[in-house]
Design a protein around this motif. Structure first.
Motif, PDB file in Angstrom:
ATOM      1  N   HIS A 179       0.808  -1.231   0.000  1.00 25.20           N
ATOM      2  CA  HIS A 179       0.000   0.000   0.000  1.00 25.20           C
ATOM      3  C   HIS A 179       0.842   1.283   0.000  1.00 25.20           C
ATOM      4  N   ASP A 180       2.018   1.252   0.623  1.00 29.62           N
ATOM      5  CA  ASP A 180       2.855   2.468   0.672  1.00 29.62           C
ATOM      6  C   ASP A 180       4.116   2.319  -0.183  1.00 29.62           C
ATOM      7  N   LYS A 212       5.630   5.509  -1.223  1.00 31.46           N
ATOM      8  CA  LYS A 212       5.597   6.581  -0.211  1.00 31.46           C
ATOM      9  C   LYS A 212       6.941   7.318  -0.089  1.00 31.46           C
ATOM     10  N   HIS A 242       0.936   9.223  -3.356  1.00 33.45           N
ATOM     11  CA  HIS A 242       1.486   7.863  -3.240  1.00 33.45           C
ATOM     12  C   HIS A 242       0.406   6.786  -3.325  1.00 33.45           C
ATOM     13  N   HIS A 248      -6.531   4.149  -0.210  1.00 31.07           N
ATOM     14  CA  HIS A 248      -6.186   3.944   1.196  1.00 31.07           C
ATOM     15  C   HIS A 248      -5.918   5.253   1.948  1.00 31.07           C
ATOM     16  N   THR A 249      -5.633   6.329   1.238  1.00 27.07           N
ATOM     17  CA  THR A 249      -5.279   7.578   1.931  1.00 27.07           C
ATOM     18  C   THR A 249      -6.506   8.460   2.193  1.00 27.07           C
ATOM     19  N   ASP A 307      -4.394   0.620   7.845  1.00 25.61           N
ATOM     20  CA  ASP A 307      -3.369   1.654   7.733  1.00 25.61           C
ATOM     21  C   ASP A 307      -3.447   2.605   8.938  1.00 25.61           C
TER      22      ASP A 307
HETATM   23 FE    FE Z   1      -0.165   5.576   2.671  1.00 26.72          FE
END
Ligand code: FE
Ligand code: DGI
Ligand code: FE
Length: 387
Positions: free
Chosen positions: A251-252, A255, A285, A310-311, A328
């Protein structure tokens, strides 16, 4: 001039094939060593979801890259129709008149040699290089060798080599279950996962290793925490824990990249950005991460979407999207006021947890003087209205 030929369907080529090629190459010391993937193998029907011949050619280039002098030939694939070694021998005799042709084969193939198409012609024109199993009755191999030498003046070289205990058929089955990474070269495995061949699901420990280079040191514990939290939530809510794990691990993934790199990736992947996104680079990201996860790791659309949202979140999310958003936020290393309440709520009611998470996020952004992106706002309104 000696030309060694190692053919097979290579669907996919595994480390046992590479080891066999290495043993043959050392024993024969040929001037050329040709790896020849078959077009349609005469003896077995291929499964429907198999990669095409071009993909198998690519696998072979990757799988045999470490064997000095080995060249992958597309001659059987170009020929179309069923691949018979005898036809390949015809073509090579025309191309290299006078060369000694060594056909590399395993013990089983050798013992069944008299069932090969035009086997007598093969014996007259080629040397058989037999990888003879040492865990096998040597007498049977020796006797057959002597018989062919006596009756047909065959040239046969025995190369002691016991194959690694694996088969492409078995590996195809393992790949569907997220296994099999250790049976293939890294490059072949990566190519299979990236393209989703054989319905491969990524091996999670392989994937964890692959994301390492993308992560800053201070992000490793977080990513591992999101993975385990997402898996727990998935088990709790009846979602696929493997999908949750893959989304958590990836997921990141982007990042750590600076704004310029993020924008380059957006260009590469054709991601259209709003001005507000350019102004808040921490939003990027999620978008570049989803695109990179699909491009490099072949994630399916549902995992792509879980990373992509997700953010900020968004209205009407899937269970997997909510799980990744909340994992998260609440993974074990997260330590902020209210995290325990949110963590507990995520196991009681996903939608109420979303509403709370979004509310906390908006309050935090406001306190830090950051603009609230409309996706975040829309998501909050949606989940707040549901409750
Ligand atoms: Fe993230
Ligand atoms: O990547 P993580 O740090 O694990 O967490 P995340 O993907 O939720 O990213 C958090 C960052 O994203 C944080 O710096 C705040 C920012 N963010 C989240 N929603 C919004 C936002 N920034 C703005 N400007 N507007 C938002 O709505
Ligand atoms: Fe994160």
């Amino acid at each position: 001039m000696r030309i060694a030929i190692y053919g097979g369907s290579f669907n996919p080529p595994h480390i046992g094939h590479a080891e066999a090629a290495r043993a043959a190459c050392e024993a024969l010391d040929p001037d050329r060593f040709l790896i020849i993937p078959t077009n349609t193998p005469p003896h077995k029907e291929l499964e429907e979801n198999s990669p095409g011949p071009e993909a198998r050619l690519e696998f072979c280039r990757l799988a045999f890259a470490d064997i000095p002098g080995a060249e992958v030939s597309d001659m059987e694939i170009r020929r179309e129709g069923k691949s018979y070694s005898a036809d390949t021998v015809d073509a090579l005799r025309t191309e290299y008149p006078g060369a000694e042709l060594c056909i590399v084969m395993g013990t089983d193939m050798f013992l069944a040699f008299k069932s090969w198409y035009r086997w007598q012609y093969m014996l007259e024109t080629c040397t058989l290089a037999v990888l003879s199993r040492e865990d096998f009755d040597r007498r049977e191999i020796e006797e057959f060798k002597e018989e062919l030498e006596r009756d047909y003046e065959a040239n046969i070289i025995l190369i002691p080599h016991t194959p690694l205990p694996m088969s492409s058929t078995e590996i195809r089955g393992k790949l569907r279950l997220g296994l099999g990474a250790e049976d293939l070269s890294q490059a072949v495995y990566g190519c299979i996962v990236r393209n989703g061949y054989y319905d491969a699901k990524p091996d999670l420990s392989w994937l964890r290793q692959m994301v390492m280079p993308y992560l800053n040191d201070d992000r490793i514990a977080h990513v591992s925490g999101v993975e385990s939290q997402a898996v727990m939530l998935a088990m709790h809510w009846g979602e696929d824990p493997d999908k949750a794990a893959v989304a958590g691990i990836l997921h990141d993934v982007t990042k750590a990249l600076k704004k310029e790199k993020q924008l380059k990736l957006c260009e590469k992947y054709g991601i259209m950005l709003e001005n507000a996104e350019r102004e808040s680079p921490s939003l990027l990201h999620a978008r570049t991460g989803a695109a990179l996860a699909r491009d490099r790791f072949g994630v399916s659309d549902d995992i792509y979407d879980a990373i992509r949202w997700h953010t900020t979140g968004k209205p009407d999310m899937t269970t997997l999207e909510k799980i990744v958003y909340l994992a998260d936020y609440t993974e074990p290393t997260r330590d902020f006021e209210g995290v325990e309440e949110l963590r507990a709520l995520s196991f009681e009611d996903l939608d109420r947890a979303m509403a709370l998470g979004l509310k906390m996020s908006i309050e935090d952004l406001t306190a830090r003087g950051k603009p609230i992106f409309h996706d975040t706002m829309d998501a909050y309104k949606w989940y707040n209205n549901l409750n």
